[in-house]
Design a protein around this motif. Sequence first.
Motif, PDB file in Angstrom:
ATOM      1  N   UNK A 314     -42.641  19.100  54.567  1.00 13.24           N
ATOM      2  CA  UNK A 314     -41.890  20.292  54.142  1.00 13.24           C
ATOM      3  C   UNK A 314     -40.632  20.372  54.990  1.00 13.24           C
ATOM      4  N   UNK A 315     -39.426  20.548  54.369  1.00 14.39           N
ATOM      5  CA  UNK A 315     -39.202  20.864  52.985  1.00 14.39           C
ATOM      6  C   UNK A 315     -38.669  19.697  52.173  1.00 14.39           C
ATOM      7  N   UNK A 316     -38.754  18.447  52.714  1.00 18.74           N
ATOM      8  CA  UNK A 316     -38.551  17.307  51.832  1.00 18.74           C
ATOM      9  C   UNK A 316     -39.690  17.332  50.831  1.00 18.74           C
ATOM     10  N   UNK A 317     -40.880  17.634  51.348  1.00 13.00           N
ATOM     11  CA  UNK A 317     -42.014  17.949  50.481  1.00 13.00           C
ATOM     12  C   UNK A 317     -41.863  19.384  50.002  1.00 13.00           C
ATOM     13  N   UNK A 318     -42.236  19.639  48.774  1.00 14.37           N
ATOM     14  CA  UNK A 318     -42.022  20.969  48.186  1.00 14.37           C
ATOM     15  C   UNK A 318     -43.245  21.868  48.328  1.00 14.37           C
ATOM     16  N   UNK A 319     -44.310  21.380  48.966  1.00 16.25           N
ATOM     17  CA  UNK A 319     -45.530  22.182  49.099  1.00 16.25           C
ATOM     18  C   UNK A 319     -46.198  21.925  50.447  1.00 16.25           C
ATOM     19  N   UNK A 320     -46.797  22.969  51.005  1.00 13.31           N
ATOM     20  CA  UNK A 320     -47.564  22.806  52.251  1.00 13.31           C
ATOM     21  C   UNK A 320     -48.911  22.145  51.995  1.00 13.31           C
ATOM     22  N   UNK A 321     -49.416  22.291  50.787  1.00 11.99           N
ATOM     23  CA  UNK A 321     -50.789  21.891  50.484  1.00 11.99           C
ATOM     24  C   UNK A 321     -51.039  20.400  50.704  1.00 11.99           C
ATOM     25  N   UNK A 322     -52.045  20.087  51.497  1.00 12.54           N
ATOM     26  CA  UNK A 322     -52.419  18.688  51.696  1.00 12.54           C
ATOM     27  C   UNK A 322     -53.275  18.175  50.542  1.00 12.54           C
ATOM     28  N   UNK A 323     -53.831  19.065  49.723  1.00 10.58           N
ATOM     29  CA  UNK A 323     -54.448  18.635  48.462  1.00 10.58           C
ATOM     30  C   UNK A 323     -53.365  18.006  47.591  1.00 10.58           C
ATOM     31  N   UNK A 324     -52.214  18.683  47.548  1.00 15.00           N
ATOM     32  CA  UNK A 324     -51.078  18.170  46.784  1.00 15.00           C
ATOM     33  C   UNK A 324     -50.590  16.843  47.380  1.00 15.00           C
ATOM     34  N   UNK A 325     -50.485  16.785  48.711  1.00 16.04           N
ATOM     35  CA  UNK A 325     -50.004  15.550  49.354  1.00 16.04           C
ATOM     36  C   UNK A 325     -50.927  14.377  49.011  1.00 16.04           C
ATOM     37  N   UNK A 326     -52.229  14.640  48.986  1.00 13.58           N
ATOM     38  CA  UNK A 326     -53.185  13.569  48.672  1.00 13.58           C
ATOM     39  C   UNK A 326     -52.985  13.076  47.240  1.00 13.58           C
ATOM     40  N   UNK A 327     -52.832  14.010  46.312  1.00 14.79           N
ATOM     41  CA  UNK A 327     -52.625  13.610  44.907  1.00 14.79           C
ATOM     42  C   UNK A 327     -51.304  12.859  44.752  1.00 14.79           C
ATOM     43  N   UNK A 328     -50.276  13.321  45.445  1.00 17.61           N
ATOM     44  CA  UNK A 328     -48.972  12.645  45.372  1.00 17.61           C
ATOM     45  C   UNK A 328     -49.048  11.226  45.951  1.00 17.61           C
ATOM     46  N   UNK A 329     -49.841  11.052  46.998  1.00 15.62           N
ATOM     47  CA  UNK A 329     -49.982   9.715  47.602  1.00 15.62           C
ATOM     48  C   UNK A 329     -50.592   8.755  46.590  1.00 15.62           C
ATOM     49  N   UNK A 330     -51.564   9.246  45.842  1.00 15.77           N
ATOM     50  CA  UNK A 330     -52.201   8.409  44.830  1.00 15.77           C
ATOM     51  C   UNK A 330     -51.199   8.082  43.714  1.00 15.77           C
ATOM     52  N   UNK A 331     -50.511   9.125  43.232  1.00 18.52           N
ATOM     53  CA  UNK A 331     -49.558   8.912  42.120  1.00 18.52           C
ATOM     54  C   UNK A 331     -48.469   7.917  42.516  1.00 18.52           C
ATOM     55  N   UNK A 332     -47.882   8.130  43.704  1.00 16.59           N
ATOM     56  CA  UNK A 332     -46.789   7.251  44.150  1.00 16.59           C
ATOM     57  C   UNK A 332     -47.293   5.812  44.257  1.00 16.59           C
ATOM     58  N   UNK A 333     -48.506   5.658  44.800  1.00 17.51           N
ATOM     59  CA  UNK A 333     -49.027   4.293  44.994  1.00 17.51           C
ATOM     60  C   UNK A 333     -49.293   3.614  43.653  1.00 17.51           C
ATOM     61  N   UNK A 334     -49.644   4.407  42.644  1.00 19.52           N
ATOM     62  CA  UNK A 334     -49.882   3.822  41.320  1.00 19.52           C
ATOM     63  C   UNK A 334     -48.580   3.332  40.693  1.00 19.52           C
ATOM     64  N   UNK A 335     -47.500   4.096  40.910  1.00 17.17           N
ATOM     65  CA  UNK A 335     -46.213   3.650  40.376  1.00 17.17           C
ATOM     66  C   UNK A 335     -45.758   2.375  41.094  1.00 17.17           C
ATOM     67  N   UNK A 336     -45.954   2.360  42.404  1.00 19.12           N
ATOM     68  CA  UNK A 336     -45.582   1.157  43.167  1.00 19.12           C
ATOM     69  C   UNK A 336     -46.396  -0.051  42.682  1.00 19.12           C
ATOM     70  N   UNK A 337     -47.675   0.185  42.458  1.00 20.84           N
ATOM     71  CA  UNK A 337     -48.569  -0.874  41.963  1.00 20.84           C
ATOM     72  C   UNK A 337     -48.086  -1.376  40.604  1.00 20.84           C
TER      73      UNK A 337
END
Length: 423
Positions: A314-337
């Motif tokens: 935060x605030x490069x990240x738009x949310x404090x939630x680490x639930x959100x960070x975890x989901x974003x990590x998965x999504x980003x890694x899938x695009x990279x894959x």
Amino acid sequence: MKSTKIYRGTIVYAPQLGALECLEHAYLVAQNGVIAGVFQELPGKYQDAALEDFGDCLLIPSFTDLHLHAPQYAMMGMGFDLPLLEWLNTYTFKEEARFADAGFARTVYEALATELVRRGTTRVCMFSSLHREGTLILMDALERAGITGFVGKVNMDRNSPDCLRETCEESLAQTRRWLDECAGRYAHIRPILTPRFTPSCSDALMEGLGRLAEEYELPVQSHLSENDAEIEWVRTLHPDCEQYWEIYAKFGLWKRGTIMAHCVHSDVRERAAMRSAGVWVAHSPDSNTNLYSGVAPVRKMLNEGLSVALASDVAGGAKLSMLHAAAEAIRASKLRYYYSGKRPDEAYLTVPEAFYLATSAGQQYFGAGPGFCVGDSLHAIVLDDSALPPSRPLAPAERLERLIYADDSRTIRAVISEGRRLV
Ligand code: GUN
Ligand code: FE
């Protein structure tokens, strides 16, 4: 007399990367705030202790956030049509300058501390602004809210507007004064040296910070290889260094426990330098997407044995939630894959892996073991999925996945930090 507390629920934790331990309707025992064990059947010696039954809820470790900027809390979700350097100059530096005002700092930092707890984050590594007084206000607010962690007064003596720049001498003198003011003041908050990033710090400032790190035996946090234009700029500022990390190394800031945020463009050599020095990567996928910096090579980092933990930035990240960070990590890694042509060495992160990076990995930065280890302070949250749409009966791992992707603050029903019940 030991005070014993027993929490009952469906206990889920990540003992290692990729693994999930699930115990339905099990018991977590804490004595004086320290974990005494996780049990499927409650041992006889605890039969008379106070028990809090969370019914069908999940009981998991609370989140760690290894990198975020407290004075950017009030500008979350702003300026993302700009890349990093323009975002810093147009939005961020002006916002951080407002923290010269102690009253404003108090208002924002108290709101931030409250919301961190509400979101289930109990351990942090945080940047303040360059203001000494504001930094103490932030540390006071976190300590009062029950959060544990490291906070840094930011150092920056070049390449920012007058309203957010110190001279080298001021920066070092204010840092020393801040360190002396912190000493003995907090039970759970500790200082960390925080050169903003190479373009913000002259050689003289970096050198002085390296000396302070040694004198006060302090850890260090900064930014590394986040964005193409930044990396190119660093090259022109330090033609003597072949790679970005070498500048931190040159000044004694590259050492065991140093946290480097982003490392999106760290190549195999820079990553090897991290691993051999024991430098941590704070992976902030939401920020890296918002500021279109790129996608960090997390799978490679993990395969190579680097220490990586999740962060909101935060605030490069738009949310404090680490639930959100975890989901974003998965999504980003899938695009990279996908865009790698589905190469095995770019395999995407699974849910248990992202959960590990949001909990167990960061816990280890704070000296704890992964999951719920006997002898560690109890940091836990209770997740209640009854607010989510009715579902067929689900296994604990499926419930965890749904809760991560739902990222709904209503599901966080209780928060325990250092054995203290906060929510
Ligand atoms: N690099 C230097 N400062 C910052 C900052 O505030 N946010 C991010 N994401 N990168 C930085
Ligand atoms: Fe950052």
